[in-house]
Scaffold this active site. Sequence first.
Site, PDB file in Angstrom:
ATOM      1  N   HIS A  63       0.801  -1.225   0.000  1.00 27.43           N
ATOM      2  CA  HIS A  63       0.000   0.000   0.000  1.00 27.43           C
ATOM      3  C   HIS A  63       0.832   1.273   0.000  1.00 27.43           C
ATOM      4  O   HIS A  63       0.279   2.362  -0.103  1.00 27.43           O
ATOM      5  CB  HIS A  63      -0.958   0.002   1.190  1.00 27.43           C
ATOM      6  N   LYS A  98      -7.423   3.898  11.040  1.00 27.51           N
ATOM      7  CA  LYS A  98      -6.940   3.224   9.838  1.00 27.51           C
ATOM      8  C   LYS A  98      -5.791   4.022   9.223  1.00 27.51           C
ATOM      9  O   LYS A  98      -5.818   5.253   9.202  1.00 27.51           O
ATOM     10  CB  LYS A  98      -8.069   3.076   8.817  1.00 27.51           C
ATOM     11  N   CYS A 110     -13.989  -4.397   3.079  1.00 24.84           N
ATOM     12  CA  CYS A 110     -13.008  -4.396   2.002  1.00 24.84           C
ATOM     13  C   CYS A 110     -11.677  -4.819   2.613  1.00 24.84           C
ATOM     14  O   CYS A 110     -11.199  -4.165   3.540  1.00 24.84           O
ATOM     15  CB  CYS A 110     -12.842  -3.013   1.384  1.00 24.84           C
ATOM     16  N   GLU A 171      -3.695   2.444  -3.131  1.00 27.21           N
ATOM     17  CA  GLU A 171      -4.251   1.140  -3.465  1.00 27.21           C
ATOM     18  C   GLU A 171      -3.940   0.785  -4.909  1.00 27.21           C
ATOM     19  O   GLU A 171      -3.851   1.667  -5.770  1.00 27.21           O
ATOM     20  CB  GLU A 171      -5.773   1.117  -3.277  1.00 27.21           C
ATOM     21  N   GLU A 173      -5.310  -2.778  -6.828  1.00 26.01           N
ATOM     22  CA  GLU A 173      -5.893  -4.072  -6.501  1.00 26.01           C
ATOM     23  C   GLU A 173      -6.630  -4.716  -7.670  1.00 26.01           C
ATOM     24  O   GLU A 173      -7.208  -4.039  -8.512  1.00 26.01           O
ATOM     25  CB  GLU A 173      -6.893  -3.915  -5.345  1.00 26.01           C
TER      26      GLU A 173
END
Length: 249
Positions: A63, A98, A110, A171, A173
């Site tokens: 990340h 977070k 998620c 991100e 993904e």
Amino acid sequence: MLTSRLNLWSRLQLLRSCSTTSVGQQKALEMHDPLQVHALKEQCILVDENDKAIGAATKADCHRVHPGTKDVKLHRAFSVFLFNSKGEMLVQRRSVHKITFPDTYTNACCSHPLHDIAQERQEANQLGIRLAAQRRLNYELGIPTHEIQPENFHYLTRIHYANTGDGIWGEHEIDYILFLQKDVTLKPNANEVSEVRYLKRDEIDDAVAKFNAPMTPWFALILRHRLKQWWDNLHRLNQFEDMEKIQRF
């Protein structure tokens, strides 16, 4: 008030200035919540653009935005869209603790299948993804594992997207989309989730407009491109299944 704002600004500047060196990264991480920092040690599954597993890397490495190229390592993930028996969709607000995309609204859950867990590396019938989703729904939202079994998830498709976030954490993904309609018991983990609510289909646009925090990039993309059509066909989702093609956003 002014002093507290200046202190917060100083911390943010330190986080940014420290982000490009290993020593600086460690110092920056020490300023975050210890549980969230510990989670960054988990090993995600690295994939190529065709979703072929090619290795593993820590969640932190998966990340972190490269300071030069602005690239983020491509890895496997999933997004769960959870609906109750009335057809209302659960959204959560990610905790301020977070590290990636804190204090943002998003879909029910998620996260990532972990390379550390052998069962979550299984690819047949998306079993590894399903098991990871069951695990994270329990951890984030407190849903008892017996209430949701792997076979309860309806797998629709995969989405490939990237977002550089705040320039430090981002991100990139291959995101497996899982739908689930079931009444469940909720007991959110405050370290992960600060708010949960159910939204009605005919009120989604108004509800989103009134959010007092941003949406995660993946949720915003899926809402804009696919979610409403899928939501309108909760009992006819088979027509939207695409096991082969990866949607590119």
